[in-house]
Design a protein around this motif. Structure first.
Motif, short mmCIF file in Angstrom:
data_model
loop_
_atom_site.label_atom_id
_atom_site.label_comp_id
_atom_site.label_asym_id
_atom_site.label_seq_id
_atom_site.Cartn_x
_atom_site.Cartn_y
_atom_site.Cartn_z
N GLN A 50 0.83 -1.20 0.00
CA GLN A 50 0.00 0.00 0.00
C GLN A 50 0.87 1.26 0.00
O GLN A 50 2.05 1.22 0.37
N SER A 51 0.29 2.38 -0.38
CA SER A 51 1.05 3.63 -0.47
C SER A 51 1.59 4.06 0.88
O SER A 51 2.69 4.62 0.98
N LYS A 52 0.86 3.78 1.96
CA LYS A 52 1.29 4.24 3.29
C LYS A 52 2.53 3.51 3.77
O LYS A 52 3.22 3.99 4.67
N THR A 53 2.83 2.35 3.20
CA THR A 53 4.04 1.62 3.59
C THR A 53 5.10 1.64 2.49
O THR A 53 6.07 0.88 2.54
N ALA A 108 8.05 4.97 6.20
CA ALA A 108 7.46 3.72 6.68
C ALA A 108 8.56 2.82 7.24
O ALA A 108 9.65 2.72 6.68
N ASP A 167 6.15 -1.67 10.07
CA ASP A 167 4.91 -1.32 9.37
C ASP A 167 4.66 -2.26 8.20
O ASP A 167 3.54 -2.72 7.97
#
Length: 233
Positions: free
Chosen positions: A71-74, A79, A83
């Motif tokens: 995912q973009s958040k990781t 990150a 995570d």
């Protein structure tokens, strides 16, 4: 015990662009890590966590699986490895798969071997710790470190300068190759600080952190020496 190998290989490396799939002595550097994990026969799954389609394709070419993209958040610079691991575990749980232990492997660690993975896994089980680190001893006693401030030096630990170097306790650092985890404590604490830890010592010829072009050249040189390879450059 169910185990998974998670190779963390995002696409956005900055200091050495595309370093996770850059050729290392003839094949993508990530391929060495995938080969070691597969040859160990320790894992129910050898997967690559990536946000990059090209990395995913190369990983699959060498035998790893990429059941989902990161995912973009990781995928960003901030990150953490934890995570990423927790995201992978969550994604597997969504399809009904859980693991008791995992090995996080970094894709630019070509010195990892199947035997090293086996030995460190045995330590995880034998010592019943939450995590196992690969370690190297500092080549110079860090107790004799200096601090430098505006050209003036001070001793970090003045008492250590009164001792012989052989009387100073050996100190170690993380080689940055891989980590073995017991999954339940990892999920509970979600950080390294509270995990009980074991360590396996690796000599300087069998690990090399690769962050710069010089690091890359030195790592290739060491690998050639270890494997009796010739250079025709």
């Amino acid at each position: 015990m169910s185990t998974v190998a998670i190779i963390t290989a995002r696409g956005g490396s900055k200091r050495i662009p595309r370093k996770n799939i850059r050729p290392f002595l003839g094949k993508p550097i990530i391929a060495y890590v995938i080969d070691a994990a597969l040859q160990s026969n320790l894992f129910d799954e050898v997967m690559v966590s990536t946000d990059d389609e090209e990395i995913a394709a190369i990983a699959q070419q060498y035998g790893a699986v990429v059941p989902f993209l990161r995912q973009s958040k990781t995928s960003g610079d901030h990150a953490s490895t934890i995570d990423v691991l927790l995201e992978v575990l969550d994604e597997y749980e969504l399809i009904g798969r859980t693991y008791e232990s995992l090995c996080c492997l970094y894709p630019t660690a070509p010195f990892i071997t199947s035997q090293l993975l086996k030995t460190s896994y045995e330590l995880l089980l034998e010592k019943q710790v939450d995590i196992v680190y690969p370690l190297q001893q500092f080549s110079f006693p860090i107790q004799r470190a200096f601090k430098l401030n505006s050209g003036i030096i001070t001793w970090a630990d003045p008492n250590s300068f009164l001792l012989r170097s052989q009387d100073l306790e050996p100190m170690y650092h993380d080689t940055g190759q891989f980590y073995w985890f017991n999954v339940n404590p990892l999920r509970q604490h979600q950080r390294l600080a509270n995990l009980t830890a074991g360590g396996i010592v690796i000599d300087e010829m069998h690990a090399h952190d690769i962050d710069t072009e010089d690091d890359w050249q030195i790592a290739e040189f060491k690998y050639r020496l270890l494997h009796n390879m010739h250079s025709y450059d």
